[in-house]
Design an enzyme around this catalytic site. Sequence first.
Site, PDB file in Angstrom:
ATOM      1  N   GLU A  76      -2.438  -2.696   1.887  1.00 24.57           N
ATOM      2  CA  GLU A  76      -1.618  -1.782   2.701  1.00 24.57           C
ATOM      3  C   GLU A  76      -0.546  -1.184   1.814  1.00 24.57           C
ATOM      4  O   GLU A  76       0.187  -1.926   1.140  1.00 24.57           O
ATOM      5  CB  GLU A  76      -0.900  -2.518   3.849  1.00 24.57           C
ATOM      6  CG  GLU A  76      -1.776  -2.969   4.980  1.00 24.57           C
ATOM      7  CD  GLU A  76      -0.987  -3.561   6.139  1.00 24.57           C
ATOM      8  OE1 GLU A  76       0.157  -3.123   6.385  1.00 24.57           O
ATOM      9  OE2 GLU A  76      -1.511  -4.472   6.799  1.00 24.57           O
TER      10      GLU A  76
ATOM     11  N   GLU B  16      -0.558 -10.644   7.005  1.00 23.34           N
ATOM     12  CA  GLU B  16       0.888 -10.893   6.835  1.00 23.34           C
ATOM     13  C   GLU B  16       1.259 -12.245   7.427  1.00 23.34           C
ATOM     14  O   GLU B  16       2.072 -12.346   8.356  1.00 23.34           O
ATOM     15  CB  GLU B  16       1.704  -9.746   7.435  1.00 23.34           C
ATOM     16  CG  GLU B  16       1.464  -8.447   6.678  1.00 23.34           C
ATOM     17  CD  GLU B  16       2.427  -7.317   7.031  1.00 23.34           C
ATOM     18  OE1 GLU B  16       3.066  -7.372   8.093  1.00 23.34           O
ATOM     19  OE2 GLU B  16       2.539  -6.377   6.214  1.00 23.34           O
TER      20      GLU B  16
HETATM   21  C1  BG6 Z   1       2.337  -4.016   8.306  1.00 24.66           C
HETATM   22  C2  BG6 Z   1       1.291  -4.393   9.318  1.00 24.66           C
HETATM   23  O1  BG6 Z   1       3.429  -4.816   8.495  1.00 24.66           O
HETATM   24  O2  BG6 Z   1       2.918  -2.750   8.372  1.00 24.66           O
HETATM   25  C3  BG6 Z   1       0.597  -3.219   9.967  1.00 24.66           C
HETATM   26  O3  BG6 Z   1       0.328  -5.262   8.757  1.00 24.66           O
HETATM   27  C4  BG6 Z   1       1.606  -2.123  10.255  1.00 24.66           C
HETATM   28  O4  BG6 Z   1      -0.064  -3.684  11.113  1.00 24.66           O
HETATM   29  C5  BG6 Z   1       2.208  -1.662   8.937  1.00 24.66           C
HETATM   30  O5  BG6 Z   1       1.091  -1.041  10.962  1.00 24.66           O
HETATM   31  C6  BG6 Z   1       3.186  -0.511   9.079  1.00 24.66           C
HETATM   32  O6  BG6 Z   1       4.170  -0.826  10.015  1.00 24.66           O
HETATM   33  P1  BG6 Z   1       4.467   0.107  11.267  1.00 24.66           P
HETATM   34  O7  BG6 Z   1       5.400  -0.671  12.092  1.00 24.66           O
HETATM   35  O8  BG6 Z   1       5.078   1.340  10.707  1.00 24.66           O
HETATM   36  O9  BG6 Z   1       3.170   0.362  11.930  1.00 24.66           O
END
Ligand code: BG6
Length: 493
Positions: free
Chosen positions: A390, A201
């Site tokens: 992701e 990111e």
């Molecule tokens: C992304 C990141 O922004 O979102 C991850 O790359 C992160 O590291 C994921 O875990 C989900 O966000 P969160 O804050 O719910 O863990």
Amino acid sequence: MGFPKDFLWGAATAANQYEGGYVSGGKGLSVQDTVTGGDGIHGIPRMISIKYADGTTGELPLKFGSEIPSGASAYVDENKYYPSHVATDFYHHWKEDIALFGEMGFKSFRLSLNWTRIFPNGDEEQPNEEGLKFYDQIFDECAKYGIEPFVSMNHFDCPLHLATKYDGWANRKVVDFFMKYVETILTRYKGKVKYWMTFNEINFCRGYQMIGITEAESNEQKLNQAIHHILIASAKAVKLTHEIDPENKVGMMLAYLLSYANTCNPDDVLAEIDFSREIKDFYLDIQCRGYYPNYKIKEFERKGIVLEKEEDDDQVLMDGTVDYIAFSYYNSHVISATPVGESAGGNHMMGIKNPYLESSEWSWGIDPKGLRVALNKLWNTYQKPLMIVENGLGAKDTVAEDGAIHDTYRIDFLRKHIVEMEKAICEDGVELIGYQAWSAIDIVSAGTGEMRKRYGFIYVDKDDDGNGTLARIRKDSFYWYKKVIASNGEDLE
Ligand code: BG6
């Protein structure tokens, strides 16, 4: 029709949220190891909290120029809880976890390497052999199950020493330290890792927690200089990845913040264009095309921002364009020129609530069709292979009386996104090489430090305060995803 035969199904993780072993095997402290738990938990805010050798403690922002004494465990406050220190303990459970990933049939597994496991302070001459060995085992184990590792060189990770001694990425020297680390891992894992990503990111690499710089929010000149250094480091890393092994593929990694204009009022449309450029297009343009886009140059002129560049920086950017675009997708954003409506939740969320969408327990708007929009926009603009690294639902899971975790809500979320993904491939002709859900197994939330915000296919027995046996339990989504992979996306029921 259907998914390509060699589609890279899998799931993702990040070292500081998963690995633990924060000072084991010679690892040094990373900035993330000084971030306490707490957001929303017992009403305590999260903070960067550190203890110096003289016993004094510091909280965000850390004093730039603080000397770090030797002996890593001296730098954290034993009265505080730091989620990254044990996380969900991949460090001691890697064999068991990779076996579970193998059982699900993963074709790929995304992980990040802890920079401080390899260069504990970040600026040493020689790497830490024990740290390198740790990842050797991981890649060898993945190979046993035919799992292709996807490695993020950096996932919101900066050695603490580089933050306090050099002011993190604000300092150009950090580019060289990073390149030494990159050369070390590329050489060491040549032949074991083919797919690389530079910065997780990259559009959110800002602020102390991510890149170890102070005053990031208040000093735009400094922030943009730091971003320039990161872009230069990324481009150099791309070039080196190809030089060390021409078989390698290297991508950028972006938080894809899909945005919609709130209305057809041209002011809203222009506001959405501005938002998009600022928050994501700039990073895509520069990493896919190799130069600063005109709108950014104009913005710098307007704001009086002048970057300090080395003579060959423009060429470095041009030589370092990426092979593929990896991105995260969780939710979408609605942008209005004027402040109207209720503001929305989401990861790095900005904008207002979308009345057409349902929301998660953390108020993130759920928008599976938005994934198809995102895939089309990316493919049509850049024509580079895409990789979803992701996508998932953060939710509170409970262990039922039968000992199982019936996470039908997660299955529903993933199913809807996979359906849209298939349409993008089969009906729109988008080139998508794989899909990695977030996350392979329960890990600590990056945004809030919570454990109860779970994303994994595998439940880990641990709570928000760090209590629990760390035992692993397969959730219902585990068995469901196994079927999805075995049928190459045909069986989504
Ligand atoms: C992304 C990141 O922004 O979102 C991850 O790359 C992160 O590291 C994921 O875990 C989900 O966000 P969160 O804050 O719910 O863990």
